[in-house]
Design a protein around this motif. Structure first.
Motif, PDB file in Angstrom:
ATOM      1  N   GLU A  94       0.820  -1.054  -0.149  1.00 36.89           N
ATOM      2  CA  GLU A  94      -0.033  -0.108   0.064  1.00 36.89           C
ATOM      3  C   GLU A  94       0.936   1.327   0.005  1.00 36.89           C
ATOM      4  O   GLU A  94       1.803   1.438   0.938  1.00 36.89           O
ATOM      5  CB  GLU A  94      -0.922   0.091   1.139  1.00 36.89           C
ATOM      6  CG  GLU A  94      -2.026  -1.288   1.516  1.00 36.89           C
ATOM      7  CD  GLU A  94      -3.213  -0.757   0.600  1.00 36.89           C
ATOM      8  OE1 GLU A  94      -3.260   0.267  -0.052  1.00 36.89           O
ATOM      9  OE2 GLU A  94      -4.191  -1.466   0.628  1.00 36.89           O
TER      10      GLU A  94
ATOM     11  N   ILE B  66      -6.702   0.578 -10.365  1.00 35.23           N
ATOM     12  CA  ILE B  66      -6.178  -0.546  -9.681  1.00 35.23           C
ATOM     13  C   ILE B  66      -5.148  -1.340 -10.278  1.00 35.23           C
ATOM     14  O   ILE B  66      -4.249  -1.499 -10.105  1.00 35.23           O
ATOM     15  CB  ILE B  66      -7.188  -1.192  -8.904  1.00 35.23           C
ATOM     16  CG1 ILE B  66      -8.134  -0.314  -7.993  1.00 35.23           C
ATOM     17  CG2 ILE B  66      -6.627  -2.328  -7.980  1.00 35.23           C
ATOM     18  CD1 ILE B  66      -7.444   0.084  -6.849  1.00 35.23           C
TER      19      ILE B  66
ATOM     20  N   GLU C  54      -2.017   0.218 -11.937  1.00 36.95           N
ATOM     21  CA  GLU C  54      -1.199   0.413 -10.552  1.00 36.95           C
ATOM     22  C   GLU C  54      -0.317  -1.066 -10.539  1.00 36.95           C
ATOM     23  O   GLU C  54       0.797  -1.246 -10.322  1.00 36.95           O
ATOM     24  CB  GLU C  54      -1.567   0.833  -9.344  1.00 36.95           C
ATOM     25  CG  GLU C  54      -0.709   1.258  -8.367  1.00 36.95           C
ATOM     26  CD  GLU C  54      -1.223   2.042  -7.182  1.00 36.95           C
ATOM     27  OE1 GLU C  54      -0.466   2.628  -6.493  1.00 36.95           O
ATOM     28  OE2 GLU C  54      -2.477   1.905  -7.029  1.00 36.95           O
TER      29      GLU C  54
ATOM     30  N   ALA D  67      -5.941   0.601  -2.384  1.00 37.24           N
ATOM     31  CA  ALA D  67      -5.563  -0.689  -3.162  1.00 37.24           C
ATOM     32  C   ALA D  67      -6.284  -1.676  -2.649  1.00 37.24           C
ATOM     33  O   ALA D  67      -6.881  -2.622  -3.571  1.00 37.24           O
ATOM     34  CB  ALA D  67      -4.210  -0.814  -3.245  1.00 37.24           C
TER      35      ALA D  67
END
Length: 393
Positions: free
Chosen positions: A106, A176, A179, A343
């Motif tokens: 995270e 999401i 990433e 996340a």
């Protein structure tokens, strides 16, 4: 195109964009993900406040014993389903080979263009306390003006969920996976989550069997005949992804299981709101998977997870009757009690939506079992009252 198809496209697009890793494009999607994640966090307390208050306020006009029996049985089923899912998840997850896995953390990796913080107006627990305070107060005082305020507030939040959050989810999920792909962890993540989704669906089927074996044993009926009667409700829930939309079929099939009409007419619509055992199974199993995949989390012990499961059972009362409504309501518990960040929230939404139809089908099928059990309680109460009347006479 159905939502699940759009989510799949969002995941695939996110992976491709992340693998290409064009700096400007990657940062753009991460920025959208960050802002939308903040907005979801802002909305969560309102979901809890308005949906729970509106739901609890409607219970005042019903029979106290019938409400108690239905709510108690539904809540027990939801809690036991969560415990069942947790035991299975912590058993299965260590069996997945994680030795060579790349683990994202995270707050690490790609950053967006700006950090926009949208502070919620209240915490989740504060919203929950206010919801029960006003809900019970309205039920006791029969305040029509306050009931109208909370009903209209519920309608506004429902509109935000159905017209803003749900349609924008594919873009959020794409962010999401952009990433994850940019950080090189996407394929390991997908491998783990594929196993978890399979485990969740199998757990649904096992829990349905447990529910009906219990109901059949208590009422001395064949549990598999009871389950067979509920199959139309299961497949309708599978197609609609909505407990509310499946109520007519659930009601019809529940009455075929020798449930009294007055019990079914009251219990089935109520259970469609408060009994989400299939959803809790998925949320618990996926939460364990997310904590296993992301580097900043430690899977809690049973003692640590039990309060989370119990809170999820309460929060499910606030689940909006739209696809993905249960995970929207549950995010408040996951962020406050398990410390999930953006996340983790995004992965939970993606996982949950991937199986939402199976979770809904499990919810509505289980409603049939709950009403079979409550019907036995109602018969017992009627028999007791009849006995007392004859003694008096």
């Amino acid at each position: 195109m159905k939502l699940i198809g759009k989510l799949v496209i969002g995941i695939i697009a996110g992976i491709l964009i992340g693998l290409l890793n064009i700096n400007f494009v990657t940062q753009f999607f991460v920025t959208i993900k960050d802002i939308f994640g903040q907005f979801i966090g802002f909305i969560i307390p309102f979901i809890i406040l308005f949906f729970i208050a509106a739901g609890v306020s409607k219970l005042g006009n019903k029979s106290g014993k019938m409400v108690g029996a239905t709510v108690g049985t539904a809540y027990a089923s939801t809690i036991l389903a969560g415990i069942f899912a947790f035991i299975i998840a912590i058993t299965v997850m260590p069996l997945i080979n994680a030795t060579e896995r790349s683990v994202p953390e995270e707050g690490s990796g790609v950053e967006g263009f700006l950090a926009l913080e949208i502070e919620p107006l209240m915490g989740v627990i504060t919203a929950l306390a206010m919801a029960f305070l006003f809900g019970i107060g309205i039920a006791k005082t029969n305040s029509q003006s306050l009931m109208k305020i909370f009903d209209e507030g519920k309608n506004i939040i429902d509109l935000v969920i159905s017209k803003v959050i749900i349609p924008f989810l594919p873009v959020y999920i794409a962010g999401i996976f952009v990433e994850l792909a940019a950080e090189g962890a996407v394929f390991d993540t997908l491998q783990v989550f594929g196993v978890v989704l399979l485990v969740a669906i199998i757990s649904h089927w096992l829990w349905i069997t447990i529910q009906f074996v219990t109901a059949g044993t208590l009422t001395k009926q064949n549990p598999f005949a009871l389950m067979k009667n509920m199959l139309p409700a299961y497949f309708t829930g599978l197609g609609t992804m909505s407990s509310a939309a499946t109520i007519p079929v659930t009601l019809k099939q529940t009455k075929k299981n020798n449930v009294r009409e007055d019990v079914a007419n009251f219990g089935v619509p109520l259970c469609a709101t408060i009994h989400l055992s299939g959803s809790v199974i998925t949320i618990v199993a996926c939460a364990v998977a997310v904590m296993h995949v992301l580097g900043d989390y430690t899977v809690p012990t049973f003692g640590e997870m039990l309060p989370v499961i119990m809170m999820l059972g309460i929060i499910m009362i606030a689940a909006p009757g739209v696809p993905g409504g249960a995970i929207m309501a549950a995010l408040g518990v996951l962020t406050t009690m398990l410390g999930f960040g953006e996340a983790a929230m995004g992965l939970m939404i993606a996982l949950y939506m991937a199986q939402d139809s199976f979770g809904t089908a499990t919810n509505v099928t289980g409603d049939g079992a709950i009403n079979v059990i409550v019907n036995r309680f109602a018969k017992k109460e009627d028999g007791s009252e009849a006995s007392n009347s004859s003694e008096v006479g």
